[in-house]
Design a protein around this motif. Structure first.
Motif, short mmCIF file in Angstrom:
data_model
loop_
_atom_site.label_atom_id
_atom_site.label_comp_id
_atom_site.label_asym_id
_atom_site.label_seq_id
_atom_site.Cartn_x
_atom_site.Cartn_y
_atom_site.Cartn_z
N SER A 80 0.81 -1.23 0.00
CA SER A 80 0.00 0.00 0.00
C SER A 80 0.84 1.28 0.00
O SER A 80 1.83 1.39 0.74
CB SER A 80 -0.90 -0.02 1.25
OG SER A 80 -1.41 1.26 1.51
N HIS A 81 0.40 2.23 -0.81
CA HIS A 81 1.03 3.56 -0.85
C HIS A 81 0.06 4.60 -0.27
O HIS A 81 0.09 5.76 -0.64
CB HIS A 81 1.37 3.87 -2.31
CG HIS A 81 2.29 5.05 -2.52
ND1 HIS A 81 3.31 5.37 -1.67
CD2 HIS A 81 2.33 6.00 -3.50
CE1 HIS A 81 3.95 6.45 -2.11
NE2 HIS A 81 3.36 6.87 -3.21
N GLY A 82 -0.85 4.14 0.63
CA GLY A 82 -1.87 5.04 1.16
C GLY A 82 -2.98 5.23 0.14
O GLY A 82 -2.92 4.69 -0.97
N ALA A 84 -4.80 8.57 -0.68
CA ALA A 84 -4.96 9.82 -1.43
C ALA A 84 -3.66 10.60 -1.64
O ALA A 84 -3.70 11.77 -2.03
CB ALA A 84 -5.99 10.71 -0.73
N HIS A 85 -2.52 9.94 -1.40
CA HIS A 85 -1.22 10.56 -1.67
C HIS A 85 -1.04 11.89 -0.93
O HIS A 85 -0.55 12.87 -1.51
CB HIS A 85 -1.03 10.77 -3.18
CG HIS A 85 0.40 10.61 -3.60
ND1 HIS A 85 1.12 11.59 -4.22
CD2 HIS A 85 1.26 9.55 -3.47
CE1 HIS A 85 2.35 11.15 -4.46
NE2 HIS A 85 2.46 9.91 -4.02
N ARG A 86 -1.39 11.88 0.34
CA ARG A 86 -1.20 13.08 1.15
C ARG A 86 0.09 12.97 1.96
O ARG A 86 0.50 11.88 2.36
CB ARG A 86 -2.40 13.26 2.09
CG ARG A 86 -3.69 13.53 1.34
CD ARG A 86 -4.86 13.60 2.30
NE ARG A 86 -4.72 14.71 3.23
CZ ARG A 86 -5.46 14.85 4.33
NH1 ARG A 86 -6.37 13.95 4.64
NH2 ARG A 86 -5.29 15.88 5.12
N CYS A 120 4.67 5.60 2.59
CA CYS A 120 3.92 6.85 2.52
C CYS A 120 4.34 7.66 1.30
O CYS A 120 5.36 7.38 0.66
CB CYS A 120 4.12 7.67 3.79
SG CYS A 120 5.76 8.39 3.96
N SER A 121 3.59 8.68 0.98
CA SER A 121 3.92 9.55 -0.15
C SER A 121 5.13 10.42 0.21
O SER A 121 5.23 10.94 1.32
CB SER A 121 2.73 10.43 -0.50
OG SER A 121 2.53 11.37 0.52
N GLY A 122 6.04 10.54 -0.73
CA GLY A 122 7.17 11.46 -0.59
C GLY A 122 8.10 11.19 0.59
O GLY A 122 8.83 12.08 0.99
ZN LIG Z 1 4.01 8.57 -4.29
#
Ligand SMILES: [Zn+2]
Length: 308
Positions: A80-82, A84-86, A120-122
């Protein structure tokens, strides 16, 4: 020691933290390229006969469930990458928990088995989000690969821990796989994914990979589907971000192919199965890693000794 290869499965418009980054409410109306680009990555992986970990954005999985099914069918690990990409540091602990749990449930409904891994994103977990690990454990994740242990635009959390480590006690916890860095003039630097992989020449990346492997650590490679698509639309942004986001897009596919030819790669899950004992034995200082949050589950975990 093997390398771990991963894909953050998102679309071309999921570039973070720009005034031009489209809001979630607009994503459905933008021309998507993730189907085609991820499909091409899957073909490369089949051609090279490798299995990788695919961190799907929950939104992508919901819209294109056949991509998740196809990755799973080909023997790749779905993670999983979450949803909503927050950015983690822009969410409350509860909002983060809900986002992480939503994407896990969507993916589990599609593949019909537990989702173990999160990114997580970023790499936006940092010292201001000490609740991050406890919330992931609460959501049911077993490992994470979100900590960038060095200076970085979004996040970055250098605790002096560069190899995978175990957080928790003997019955409950999480394996953390920090993004691979190696010390250059005393500064931890990454050569193995995203803009770093695009920027540096292949020979340097190969030498740095060998250096990390010799130190007894796995190298974590990561790519985004848009990075093998030099023609993808561009979001308006300043020159500095433009360079970081789009440098050397034309070379990425060749670099990915070369790394897959030069190094033996596997999934996070397979790596864990082979090395769990070693990682737990080598883990130290769980309290320092988790950080104290009074009255929370983090405190309970942090107070426990690492399982040895
Ligand atoms: Zn990403």
């Amino acid at each position: 020691m093997k390398c771990i290869f991963s894909v953050d499965v998102e679309d071309w418009f999921h570039t973070l933290d720009l005034p031009s980054t489209p809001d979630l409410s607009r994503w459905d109306f933008l021309p998507s390229r993730v189907e085609n680009n991820f499909g091409r990555l899957l073909e490369i992986f089949s051609e090279k006969q490798v299995h990788v970990t695919c961190f799907f954005l929950g939104w992508v999985a919901q819209r294109f469930p056949h991509l998740v099914k196809e990755a799973d069918r080909r023997g790749h690990e779905v993670a999983s990458h979450g949803y909503a990409h927050r950015l983690v540091y822009e969410m409350t602990p509860q909002a983060f928990y809900e986002d992480a749990l939503t994407s896990k449930k969507i993916l589990e409904d599609i593949v019909g088995r537990p989702i173990l891994g999160y990114r997580c994103s970023g790499f936006s977990v940092n010292g201001k989000t000490p609740w991050f690990f406890a919330k992931l454990i609460e959501a049911g994740y077993k490992y994470d690969s979100s900590v960038y242990p060095g200076p970085r635009g979004h996040g970055g959390w250098d605790k002096g821990l560069y190899a995978p480590y175990w957080l928790g006690n003997s019955s409950e916890g999480l394996l953390e796989f920090p993004i691979t860095t190696t010390q250059i003039l005393g500064v931890p630097m990454c050569f193995f994914g995203g803009g770093y992989l695009r920027l540096f020449p292949s020979l340097l990346i190969e030498n740095m990979t060998l250096k990390v492997l010799r130190e007894g650590r796995p190298v974590i490679f990561y790519v985004h589907p848009r990075e093998i698509d030099p023609q993808h639309p561009r979001l308006p942004m300043g020159l500095r971000r433009k360079f970081k986001s789009y440098v050397n897009l034309k070379t990425t596919e060749a670099k990915v192919r070369r790394m897959l030819a030069e190094f033996e790669v596997t999934t996070f899950r397979a790596f864990i199965e082979d090395h769990i004992g070693q990682i737990i034995a080598a883990s130290q200082a769980p309290v320092a890693v988790l950080g104290p949050v009074a009255g929370s589950r983090t405190e309970k975990l942090g107070a426990e000794a690492v399982c040895r």
